[in-house]
Scaffold this motif. Structure first.
Motif, PDB file in Angstrom:
ATOM      1  N   LEU A 120      25.981  34.303  44.468  1.00 18.25           N
ATOM      2  CA  LEU A 120      26.979  35.154  43.745  1.00 18.25           C
ATOM      3  C   LEU A 120      28.401  34.246  43.951  1.00 18.25           C
ATOM      4  CD1 LEU A 120      27.683  38.026  42.543  1.00 18.25           C
ATOM      5  CD2 LEU A 120      28.430  38.647  44.907  1.00 18.25           C
ATOM      6  N   VAL A 121      28.897  34.131  42.742  1.00 17.90           N
ATOM      7  CA  VAL A 121      29.953  32.998  42.473  1.00 17.90           C
ATOM      8  C   VAL A 121      31.186  33.305  41.754  1.00 17.90           C
ATOM      9  CG1 VAL A 121      30.587  30.644  41.447  1.00 17.90           C
ATOM     10  CG2 VAL A 121      28.294  31.158  42.749  1.00 17.90           C
ATOM     11  N   ILE A 122      32.408  33.057  42.402  1.00 16.30           N
ATOM     12  CA  ILE A 122      33.576  33.424  41.574  1.00 16.30           C
ATOM     13  C   ILE A 122      34.032  32.054  41.088  1.00 16.30           C
ATOM     14  CG2 ILE A 122      35.940  34.012  41.838  1.00 16.30           C
ATOM     15  CD1 ILE A 122      34.522  36.489  42.016  1.00 16.30           C
ATOM     16  N   ASP A 123      34.524  32.160  39.667  1.00 14.51           N
ATOM     17  CA  ASP A 123      35.362  30.858  39.020  1.00 14.51           C
ATOM     18  C   ASP A 123      35.968  31.133  38.062  1.00 14.51           C
ATOM     19  OD1 ASP A 123      33.233  31.314  37.328  1.00 14.51           O
ATOM     20  OD2 ASP A 123      32.370  29.328  37.349  1.00 14.51           O
ATOM     21  N   GLN A 124      36.419  30.320  37.139  1.00 10.92           N
ATOM     22  CA  GLN A 124      37.692  30.615  36.140  1.00 10.92           C
ATOM     23  C   GLN A 124      36.975  29.808  34.778  1.00 10.92           C
ATOM     24  OE1 GLN A 124      41.681  30.316  38.170  1.00 10.92           O
ATOM     25  NE2 GLN A 124      40.493  28.939  39.222  1.00 10.92           N
ATOM     26  N   PRO A 125      36.038  30.205  34.255  1.00 12.25           N
ATOM     27  CA  PRO A 125      35.581  29.446  33.038  1.00 12.25           C
ATOM     28  C   PRO A 125      36.263  29.701  31.739  1.00 12.25           C
ATOM     29  CG  PRO A 125      34.163  31.475  33.438  1.00 12.25           C
ATOM     30  CD  PRO A 125      35.007  31.099  34.683  1.00 12.25           C
ATOM     31  N   GLU A 126      36.648  28.559  30.937  1.00 10.34           N
ATOM     32  CA  GLU A 126      37.563  28.758  30.060  1.00 10.34           C
ATOM     33  C   GLU A 126      37.302  30.018  28.946  1.00 10.34           C
ATOM     34  OE1 GLU A 126      40.019  25.687  26.934  1.00 10.34           O
ATOM     35  OE2 GLU A 126      38.359  24.967  28.316  1.00 10.34           O
ATOM     36  N   SER A 137      29.791  35.601  38.867  1.00  9.83           N
ATOM     37  CA  SER A 137      28.587  35.451  37.977  1.00  9.83           C
ATOM     38  C   SER A 137      27.543  35.245  39.084  1.00  9.83           C
ATOM     39  CB  SER A 137      28.905  34.173  37.460  1.00  9.83           C
ATOM     40  OG  SER A 137      29.820  33.930  36.407  1.00  9.83           O
ATOM     41  N   LEU A 138      26.497  35.742  38.540  1.00 13.59           N
ATOM     42  CA  LEU A 138      24.804  35.736  39.232  1.00 13.59           C
ATOM     43  C   LEU A 138      24.314  34.224  38.977  1.00 13.59           C
ATOM     44  CD1 LEU A 138      23.018  36.852  41.185  1.00 13.59           C
ATOM     45  CD2 LEU A 138      21.908  37.751  39.178  1.00 13.59           C
ATOM     46  N   PHE A 139      24.430  33.142  39.652  1.00 19.47           N
ATOM     47  CA  PHE A 139      23.909  32.026  39.560  1.00 19.47           C
ATOM     48  C   PHE A 139      22.650  31.895  39.980  1.00 19.47           C
ATOM     49  CE2 PHE A 139      28.051  30.543  38.394  1.00 19.47           C
ATOM     50  CZ  PHE A 139      27.890  29.552  37.455  1.00 19.47           C
ATOM     51  N   GLY A 141      20.539  28.711  40.470  1.00 21.35           N
ATOM     52  CA  GLY A 141      20.647  27.358  40.749  1.00 21.35           C
ATOM     53  C   GLY A 141      22.192  26.938  40.021  1.00 21.35           C
ATOM     54  N   SER A 142      21.817  25.971  38.943  1.00 25.50           N
ATOM     55  CA  SER A 142      23.145  25.804  38.147  1.00 25.50           C
ATOM     56  C   SER A 142      23.300  26.777  37.060  1.00 25.50           C
ATOM     57  CB  SER A 142      23.121  24.339  37.625  1.00 25.50           C
ATOM     58  OG  SER A 142      21.984  24.094  36.834  1.00 25.50           O
ATOM     59  N   PHE A 143      22.182  27.424  36.875  1.00 21.15           N
ATOM     60  CA  PHE A 143      22.460  28.407  35.654  1.00 21.15           C
ATOM     61  C   PHE A 143      23.021  29.701  35.744  1.00 21.15           C
ATOM     62  CE2 PHE A 143      19.998  31.816  32.937  1.00 21.15           C
ATOM     63  CZ  PHE A 143      20.501  31.407  31.688  1.00 21.15           C
ATOM     64  N   ARG A 144      23.976  29.917  35.020  1.00 21.23           N
ATOM     65  CA  ARG A 144      24.935  31.317  34.973  1.00 21.23           C
ATOM     66  C   ARG A 144      24.018  32.296  34.246  1.00 21.23           C
ATOM     67  NH1 ARG A 144      30.801  31.510  35.492  1.00 21.23           N
ATOM     68  NH2 ARG A 144      30.727  29.260  35.210  1.00 21.23           N
ATOM     69  N   ALA A 145      23.587  33.382  35.000  1.00 24.68           N
ATOM     70  CA  ALA A 145      22.648  33.993  34.473  1.00 24.68           C
ATOM     71  C   ALA A 145      23.360  35.390  33.759  1.00 24.68           C
ATOM     72  CB  ALA A 145      21.570  34.622  35.272  1.00 24.68           C
ATOM     73  N   PHE A 146      24.330  35.670  34.514  1.00 26.79           N
ATOM     74  CA  PHE A 146      25.198  36.771  34.152  1.00 26.79           C
ATOM     75  C   PHE A 146      26.674  37.061  34.648  1.00 26.79           C
ATOM     76  CE2 PHE A 146      26.033  41.130  32.278  1.00 26.79           C
ATOM     77  CZ  PHE A 146      24.991  41.289  31.550  1.00 26.79           C
ATOM     78  N   SER A 147      27.601  37.623  33.712  1.00 27.61           N
ATOM     79  CA  SER A 147      28.988  37.413  34.131  1.00 27.61           C
ATOM     80  C   SER A 147      29.909  38.866  34.055  1.00 27.61           C
ATOM     81  CB  SER A 147      29.835  36.296  33.710  1.00 27.61           C
ATOM     82  OG  SER A 147      29.001  34.876  34.199  1.00 27.61           O
ATOM     83  N   VAL A 148      30.812  38.883  34.923  1.00 25.40           N
ATOM     84  CA  VAL A 148      31.714  40.086  34.921  1.00 25.40           C
ATOM     85  C   VAL A 148      33.263  39.188  35.038  1.00 25.40           C
ATOM     86  CG1 VAL A 148      32.701  42.019  35.827  1.00 25.40           C
ATOM     87  CG2 VAL A 148      30.231  41.813  35.368  1.00 25.40           C
ATOM     88  N   ALA A 149      34.054  39.644  33.952  1.00 24.26           N
ATOM     89  CA  ALA A 149      35.493  38.685  33.861  1.00 24.26           C
ATOM     90  C   ALA A 149      36.421  39.671  34.558  1.00 24.26           C
ATOM     91  CB  ALA A 149      35.724  38.138  32.757  1.00 24.26           C
TER      92      ALA A 149
END
Length: 304
Positions: A120-126, A137-139, A141-149
């Motif tokens: 479970l990750v927090i970031d700032q994708p453009e 986002s639910l990651f 590995g390196s794959f972002r599977a689903f996100s809430v902004a």
């Protein structure tokens, strides 16, 4: 350099081109900036060492909110800029961990017990720039599977609020199977619904008292800037209602920060074990996030 000169330069960078339509857009940008010179000044000259200073250095295109929407299609320029500035002021109150660069991430929790590499990750994708200042986002590995902004904002009465501006899955060919498997691993919670629950957990830990979510009719893609180019997607009203949200205005739903849980005794006996495991999992996740937050440090890893 005068404000007019600065705005003209910014307009040319954010909306490059020399066609009549582009030049008209650049003019609207400059006029909007002159109409909100106080807020524009705060964005162009942020206090040193603040989250706003960092984001404006790394992502100056945020000033594009003079002409494009931010979170809610019905917010005007003043509301959009106020919300952007307010979000980064709120981040300053949360401490150094939340003042991280756009190429860094915060790992809220590692979920290897469910699937190796799940995080479970927090970031700032453009690409979520207009939907919120932070993305959970639910990651895999390196794959972002689903996100809430979402973005934060301190209300005039001092209460901290959060506003969800967007939810997004992936359209890879195998995603239906991936989401089906994740739902089983998440004890019957669809990835989208899990992220909403995780967002509520984070809100509780940050002492957020109000959680709003933009309505379907006010989602940012409904703004005239996009000329009705919204593609087929999930209906936001249905999502929020499904998670206990109540419409509080034409533009927003309010989600309970601490939702009531179903009484196990009212469920069919065959369903009780799954719900018991789900509640135990969410309680353990909240404890892990609470333990991780004080010492959280930004990290970098690939995003696929």
């Amino acid at each position: 350099m005068t404000l007019v000169t600065t705005l003209i330069s910014a307009a040319r960078k954010i909306q490059p081109g020399n066609t009549p339509g582009t030049l008209a857009s650049q003019g609207r940008f400059v006029l909007a900036g002159l109409g909100e010179r106080d807020l524009v000044g705060k964005m162009l000259n942020p206090a040193p060492g603040t989250a706003l200073e960092r984001i404006m250095a790394e992502r100056p295109q945020l000033l594009g909110a003079l002409v494009w929407p931010y979170q809610c299609a019905n917010w005007g320029v003043h509301d959009r800029l106020s919300r952007i500035i307010g979000h980064y002021l709120a981040l300053d109150d949360l401490g150094a961990s939340f003042r991280f660069s756009v190429d860094e991430r915060l790992i809220l929790a590692k979920l290897d017990d469910l699937q190796e590499g799940m995080m479970l990750v927090i970031d700032q994708p453009e690409w979520f720039l207009r939907e919120g200042g932070l993305t959970m986002s639910l990651f895999l590995g390196s794959f972002r599977a689903f996100s809430v902004a979402f973005s934060l904002f301190r209300m005039p009465d001092g209460r901290l609020s959060a506003t969800i501006g967007g939810v997004q899955g992936r359209n890879r060919e195998d995603m239906l199977d991936t989401y089906r498997d994740l739902t089983k691993e998440l004890h019957g919670l669809r990835p989208r619904d899990f992220l909403i629950e995780a967002c509520r957990i984070l809100c509780r830990q940050l002492n957020v008292e109000i959680l709003h979510a933009v309505s379907e009719s006010a989602r940012h893609q409904r703004h005239p800037y996009f000329r009705n180019k919204l593609s087929n997607s999930q209906n936001y009203d249905t999502i929020w209602q499904d998670r206990g949200g109540i419409s509080v205005s034409p533009d927003f739903f309010e989600l309970p920060v601490l939702p009531a849980r179903r009484d196990l005794a009212t469920l069919k006996p065959g369903k009780r074990p799954m719900y018991r495991r789900r509640f135990e999992f969410l309680d353990a996740l909240e404890a892990e996030i609470a333990a991780n937050l004080p010492a959280m440090r930004p990290v970098r890893f690939a995003d696929s």
